[in-house]
Write a protein that holds these residues in place. Structure first.
Motif, PDB file in Angstrom:
ATOM      1  N   ARG A   1       0.812  -1.218   0.000  1.00  8.33           N
ATOM      2  CA  ARG A   1       0.000   0.000   0.000  1.00  8.33           C
ATOM      3  C   ARG A   1       0.846   1.270   0.000  1.00  8.33           C
ATOM      4  O   ARG A   1       0.505   2.256  -0.644  1.00  8.33           O
ATOM      5  CB  ARG A   1      -0.925  -0.028   1.222  1.00  8.33           C
ATOM      6  N   HIS A   2       1.975   1.232   0.697  1.00  4.19           N
ATOM      7  CA  HIS A   2       2.761   2.460   0.874  1.00  4.19           C
ATOM      8  C   HIS A   2       4.153   2.384   0.251  1.00  4.19           C
ATOM      9  O   HIS A   2       4.957   3.295   0.449  1.00  4.19           O
ATOM     10  CB  HIS A   2       2.920   2.762   2.372  1.00  4.19           C
ATOM     11  N   GLY A   3       4.441   1.303  -0.474  1.00  3.14           N
ATOM     12  CA  GLY A   3       5.792   1.093  -0.978  1.00  3.14           C
ATOM     13  C   GLY A   3       6.365   2.253  -1.758  1.00  3.14           C
ATOM     14  O   GLY A   3       7.556   2.574  -1.641  1.00  3.14           O
ATOM     15  N   SER A   4       5.560   2.931  -2.548  1.00  2.00           N
ATOM     16  CA  SER A   4       6.067   4.028  -3.369  1.00  2.00           C
ATOM     17  C   SER A   4       6.444   5.247  -2.535  1.00  2.00           C
ATOM     18  O   SER A   4       7.146   6.139  -3.016  1.00  2.00           O
ATOM     19  CB  SER A   4       5.017   4.430  -4.408  1.00  2.00           C
ATOM     20  N   GLU A   5       6.009   5.284  -1.271  1.00  2.00           N
ATOM     21  CA  GLU A   5       6.343   6.403  -0.383  1.00  2.00           C
ATOM     22  C   GLU A   5       7.507   6.084   0.547  1.00  2.00           C
ATOM     23  O   GLU A   5       8.056   6.983   1.191  1.00  2.00           O
ATOM     24  CB  GLU A   5       5.136   6.758   0.499  1.00  2.00           C
ATOM     25  N   ILE A   6       7.882   4.807   0.634  1.00  2.00           N
ATOM     26  CA  ILE A   6       8.862   4.372   1.626  1.00  2.00           C
ATOM     27  C   ILE A   6      10.265   4.406   1.035  1.00  2.00           C
ATOM     28  O   ILE A   6      10.543   3.745   0.025  1.00  2.00           O
ATOM     29  CB  ILE A   6       8.525   2.952   2.134  1.00  2.00           C
ATOM     30  N   ALA A   7      11.149   5.144   1.693  1.00  2.00           N
ATOM     31  CA  ALA A   7      12.554   5.180   1.280  1.00  2.00           C
ATOM     32  C   ALA A   7      13.360   4.092   1.955  1.00  2.00           C
ATOM     33  O   ALA A   7      14.304   3.543   1.365  1.00  2.00           O
ATOM     34  CB  ALA A   7      13.160   6.548   1.603  1.00  2.00           C
ATOM     35  N   LEU A   8      13.010   3.754   3.200  1.00  3.97           N
ATOM     36  CA  LEU A   8      13.785   2.784   3.977  1.00  3.97           C
ATOM     37  C   LEU A   8      12.863   1.948   4.844  1.00  3.97           C
ATOM     38  O   LEU A   8      11.983   2.480   5.529  1.00  3.97           O
ATOM     39  CB  LEU A   8      14.798   3.516   4.870  1.00  3.97           C
ATOM     40  N   VAL A   9      13.079   0.635   4.806  1.00  2.57           N
ATOM     41  CA  VAL A   9      12.454  -0.292   5.750  1.00  2.57           C
ATOM     42  C   VAL A   9      13.512  -0.668   6.775  1.00  2.57           C
ATOM     43  O   VAL A   9      14.579  -1.180   6.419  1.00  2.57           O
ATOM     44  CB  VAL A   9      11.928  -1.554   5.038  1.00  2.57           C
ATOM     45  N   LEU A  10      13.242  -0.389   8.046  1.00  2.00           N
ATOM     46  CA  LEU A  10      14.195  -0.696   9.115  1.00  2.00           C
ATOM     47  C   LEU A  10      13.477  -1.482  10.201  1.00  2.00           C
ATOM     48  O   LEU A  10      12.622  -0.943  10.911  1.00  2.00           O
ATOM     49  CB  LEU A  10      14.795   0.588   9.692  1.00  2.00           C
ATOM     50  N   LEU A  11      13.834  -2.755  10.334  1.00  7.41           N
ATOM     51  CA  LEU A  11      13.200  -3.607  11.324  1.00  7.41           C
ATOM     52  C   LEU A  11      14.266  -4.239  12.213  1.00  7.41           C
ATOM     53  O   LEU A  11      15.382  -4.505  11.772  1.00  7.41           O
ATOM     54  CB  LEU A  11      12.397  -4.723  10.649  1.00  7.41           C
TER      55      LEU A  11
END
Length: 427
Positions: free
Chosen positions: A184-194
């Protein structure tokens, strides 16, 4: 035999038998245990907070102290283990520990420092793609770091930091919900940090699936391995995140405030133009001592180094890393699954309603930690555990985290811990 296929039994005899049959039992003797009020070694289940001291750590640090006294500055070249390349003594061991190529790892700095250095390179927000996806229950330091990075780039963290939350009434995140958020939000996300293991719940995430899904949507991916390095069997190179960072004072037993580690995937090893903060120790070794004005980064993770590392901390960590290398992570994870499964088995036999396990039951979704919520006076229980010679980690208001670390914990440790819980439950 896997934890899932084992048949556990009640009674101390089973614990004694399991310890006698444990092929890793000798590693327990490689550590120094704090003493209980009764003068016995503690049942130490807090290795997810601070690991125990390896017996050889003091010797290794003392050797460097002696070489400093004997050689002064010449120790950089003529110490028993010369200081100039000392961090390289840990490179191969670290690569094997996290499932990486030697080129992809380096021991340096501390976790939050390394996280900021990685975000300098891998959080490159634009007007359209500026968000950072994290766990709502991420360790506070990670939350502070991403919020400050967002502000540094001119964004309001309320808009830029996207937090994952469990469903109502649940303790942990569902993989399908994380994937749906990426969709849903992938195009807005610059970084995934988990955090690949959440510090509070003990939940371990499917790193490969999440990395692939995030990369498919153009996001960079990083993991905080503070509770994963030395705990889970990792395969960072094959899983493919852009970077990972970790500390070494928890499961890795490097000592309080120990140096952290960094993984940067091979595909970035020679990435020209990738922004980074530059320092002397990351410069090409062939020209480092020419003292020139131009920075030429070393290939791989070493090129992100800033300063020469503290030798005494490296020496203490080396004592533990040698043990991990001897034991191997597959063997340690196998024992860890058995220990944690045995703990789960005994907890399930306590009086109904006394304790609830919030860590996933699926062994693939956890490591050597169970997070426990107690209904009966948890602070008094913590005191009772301490008086009985059991050391655990408490998180307000009612959570005790118990981590049977396979390098030095035994099945009898687990049995003794649960016997104290049983006594408290029946009072």
């Amino acid at each position: 035999m896997t934890e899932a296929s084992m048949r556990f039994e009640e009674g101390e005899g089973f614990a004694r038998r399991m310890d006698a049959e444990d092929p890793l039992r000798s590693f327990r003797e490689e550590f120094l245990f704090p003493q209980s009020p009764q003068g016995e070694p503690l049942v130490y289940l807090a290795g997810n907070s601070l690991g125990l001291q390896p017996r050889r750590a003091q010797q290794y640090v003392q050797e460097e102290m002696e070489d400093w006294a004997r050689l002064g500055v010449e120790g950089h070249f003529h110490a028993r283990r010369p200081w100039l390349p000392y961090h390289e003594n840990l490179t191969g061991q670290t690569a094997r520990l996290v499932g990486a190529l030697p080129l992809e790892v380096v021991v340096m700095n501390t976790l939050s420092v390394n996280l900021h250095l990685m975000m300098v390179s891998f959080y490159r927000p634009t007007r359209e793609r500026f968000k950072i996806l994290i766990e709502g229950g991420a360790f506070p330091s990670d939350q502070y770091a991403v919020a400050s990075q967002a502000r540094f780039h001119g964004f309001d963290p309320k808009d830029a930091v996207l937090k994952l939350e469990p469903r109502a009434g649940e303790d942990t995140l569902r993989t399908e919900d994380i994937l749906e958020t990426l969709e849903r939000h992938g195009s807005e996300i610059a970084l995934v940090l988990l955090g690949n293991v959440n510090y509070l719940t003990g939940q371990a995430f499917d790193m490969k699936a999440l990395t692939q899904a995030a990369h498919a949507r153009g996001c960079r991916v990083g993991f905080d391995l503070a509770h994963g390095a030395g705990n889970l069997r990792l395969s960072l190179h094959d899983d493919g995140p852009d970077f990972a960072v970790w500390c070494s004072y928890k499961y890795l037993n490097g000592g309080p405030g120990a140096l952290g580690g960094v993984f940067i995937h091979e595909r970035h090893a020679r990435a020209e133009g990738l922004p980074r903060f530059e320092g002397w120790w990351g410069n090409d070794k062939a020209i480092r001592f020419q003292m020139g004005p131009d920075f030429v980064p070393l290939p791989g993770a070493e090129g992100w180094q800033l300063s020469n590392p503290p030798i005494f901390q490296l020496a203490a960590l080396r004592a533990s890393m040698e043990l991990f290398d001897r034991a191997t992570m597959p063997s340690l994870r196998g024992k860890g699954d058995r220990l944690t499964g045995y703990l789960e088995f005994l907890l399930d036999r306590l009086p109904s309603g006394f304790v609830r396990i919030t860590t996933p039951r699926d062994v693939k979704a956890r490591g050597s930690q169970l997070s426990l919520r107690f209904s009966k006076d948890p602070r008094r229980l913590l005191t009772r555990l301490s008086e009985a010679g059991v050391c655990c980690d408490f998180r307000s208001p009612d959570i005790i985290r118990a981590a049977p670390a396979p390098l030095y914990n035994s099945f009898q440790d687990v049995y003794r811990f649960v016997k104290v819980l049983e006594s408290h439950a029946r009072d």
